[in-house]
Design a protein around this motif. Sequence first.
Motif, PDB file in Angstrom:
ATOM      1  N   SER A 176       0.851  -1.189   0.000  1.00  0.00           N
ATOM      2  CA  SER A 176       0.000   0.000   0.000  1.00  0.00           C
ATOM      3  C   SER A 176       0.890   1.244   0.000  1.00  0.00           C
ATOM      4  CB  SER A 176      -0.899   0.009   1.238  1.00  0.00           C
ATOM      5  OG  SER A 176      -1.773  -1.102   1.233  1.00  0.00           O
ATOM      6  N   VAL A 215       1.716   5.455   0.175  1.00  0.00           N
ATOM      7  CA  VAL A 215       1.403   6.830   0.547  1.00  0.00           C
ATOM      8  C   VAL A 215       1.954   7.695  -0.576  1.00  0.00           C
ATOM      9  CG1 VAL A 215       1.711   8.699   2.187  1.00  0.00           C
ATOM     10  CG2 VAL A 215       1.544   6.333   3.014  1.00  0.00           C
ATOM     11  N   SER A 261      -2.739   3.051  -4.241  1.00  0.00           N
ATOM     12  CA  SER A 261      -2.441   4.330  -3.594  1.00  0.00           C
ATOM     13  C   SER A 261      -3.506   4.578  -2.534  1.00  0.00           C
ATOM     14  CB  SER A 261      -2.431   5.452  -4.630  1.00  0.00           C
ATOM     15  OG  SER A 261      -2.146   6.689  -4.036  1.00  0.00           O
ATOM     16  N   TYR A 270      -3.207   6.442   0.455  1.00  0.00           N
ATOM     17  CA  TYR A 270      -3.250   7.821   0.950  1.00  0.00           C
ATOM     18  C   TYR A 270      -2.624   8.748  -0.086  1.00  0.00           C
ATOM     19  CZ  TYR A 270      -4.191   5.710   5.518  1.00  0.00           C
ATOM     20  OH  TYR A 270      -4.738   4.998   6.547  1.00  0.00           O
ATOM     21  N   GLN A 271      -3.241   9.918  -0.275  1.00  0.00           N
ATOM     22  CA  GLN A 271      -2.692  10.956  -1.140  1.00  0.00           C
ATOM     23  C   GLN A 271      -2.568  12.235  -0.330  1.00  0.00           C
ATOM     24  OE1 GLN A 271      -4.598  11.442  -4.947  1.00  0.00           O
ATOM     25  NE2 GLN A 271      -5.005   9.258  -5.167  1.00  0.00           N
ATOM     26  N   VAL A 272      -1.363  12.767  -0.271  1.00  0.00           N
ATOM     27  CA  VAL A 272      -1.108  13.969   0.526  1.00  0.00           C
ATOM     28  C   VAL A 272      -0.494  15.039  -0.368  1.00  0.00           C
ATOM     29  CG1 VAL A 272      -0.835  12.672   2.670  1.00  0.00           C
ATOM     30  CG2 VAL A 272       1.164  13.109   1.247  1.00  0.00           C
ATOM     31  N   THR A 283       4.343  15.527   5.040  1.00  0.00           N
ATOM     32  CA  THR A 283       3.233  14.672   5.470  1.00  0.00           C
ATOM     33  C   THR A 283       3.409  13.258   4.933  1.00  0.00           C
ATOM     34  OG1 THR A 283       1.742  16.580   5.497  1.00  0.00           O
ATOM     35  CG2 THR A 283       0.725  14.397   5.473  1.00  0.00           C
ATOM     36  N   GLN A 284       3.891  13.134   3.719  1.00  0.00           N
ATOM     37  CA  GLN A 284       4.139  11.817   3.139  1.00  0.00           C
ATOM     38  C   GLN A 284       5.144  11.029   3.985  1.00  0.00           C
ATOM     39  OE1 GLN A 284       6.352  11.666  -0.567  1.00  0.00           O
ATOM     40  NE2 GLN A 284       5.136   9.934  -1.301  1.00  0.00           N
ATOM     41  N   PHE A 289       3.526   9.971   7.330  1.00  0.00           N
ATOM     42  CA  PHE A 289       2.600   8.844   7.194  1.00  0.00           C
ATOM     43  C   PHE A 289       3.362   7.528   7.026  1.00  0.00           C
ATOM     44  CE2 PHE A 289      -1.765  10.649   5.759  1.00  0.00           C
ATOM     45  CZ  PHE A 289      -1.739  11.551   6.819  1.00  0.00           C
ATOM     46  N   LEU A 305       1.665   3.744   7.642  1.00  0.00           N
ATOM     47  CA  LEU A 305       0.454   3.820   6.834  1.00  0.00           C
ATOM     48  C   LEU A 305       0.676   3.344   5.399  1.00  0.00           C
ATOM     49  CD1 LEU A 305      -1.088   7.196   8.041  1.00  0.00           C
ATOM     50  CD2 LEU A 305      -1.489   4.882   8.892  1.00  0.00           C
TER      51      LEU A 305
END
Length: 311
Positions: free
Chosen positions: A193, A195, A220, A222-224, A229-230, A233, A238
């Motif tokens: 998974s 980020v 994908s 999570y998208q930041v 932030t990436q 995470f 994450l």
Amino acid sequence: MEIRHLQHFIALAEEGKFTAAAQRMNIVQSGLSMSIKELEQELGSQLVTRTTRKVSLTAAGELFLEHARGCLALLNDGVQSVRSQDGVVRGRLHLGILQSLTPYVQLATLLQRFHSSYPEVEFAVRALSTEAVPALVRSGYVDLSFQAILGKERWPGVQVIPYAQDSLVAICSSKHPLTRKSSVQLEVLSHESFVDLTPERALRKLVDQIFTQHHLPRSSVYQVSDIETQLYFVAHGLGVAIVPSALARSSTASHDLHTLRILSQAPKLAKWRIAILTRPRRNDIPGKTTVELFLETLAELSRKTKITGET
């Protein structure tokens, strides 16, 4: 048409609201509105669409914006050429930067050194979206910008100067099962998974391009919108991510991350490349421009400080 009309229009286009643009130009809102109406009447075309909350540019407004910026940039070049006749370097330098520029450029040191040598030069530094940079540079609104290069991009009226090249690596949490390894196959990585940055970001586009070229799916989760932030995470488990190696090296200690070399079959894994975009030099301007002096300072700093990443 007066210079103020162009200045007011550019301010409105960038601020998106009459109130904010009027404050920026230090005039009353009614004065700004009248100035825009005068400009539209002279051009015979509507430049902006007005709503209760914001202002958006029409197609004609988008077209005129680049020319307006270019006109003011040319005017500024002429003013600075005259003012610099006494040998003192004056002017302004509008710089565009990337969020992930820090591992490759000691920006604070660079600006401090340049300002120490040329104290009469004013600075504006902006983080810009990748798509907007070439037009802003071509128009002269941005004098110089660092830009991620994803292919063999060339833009009319823009000089592209290669600056840095770096390998891509995978990062994961220090508690992830992959920490037992120092490298990972791209095929294995595709089952993790991710980020990711948002789709418009250059690094995201490059990662998407790699998996598409290798005909591999990926998830994908999570998208930041920003690198920090990436990394945060990923460090908290994450997901995994793919980033330039210099960024990984500068972040592993502070974010408790593990770095893995990526192994892949053909085609060869793409590199993260950074170039400098600026306008070609004009022969009618005497002496060195502020951009040329800035590039000289950058080159001097790069010689004294080893640039992180593969060059």
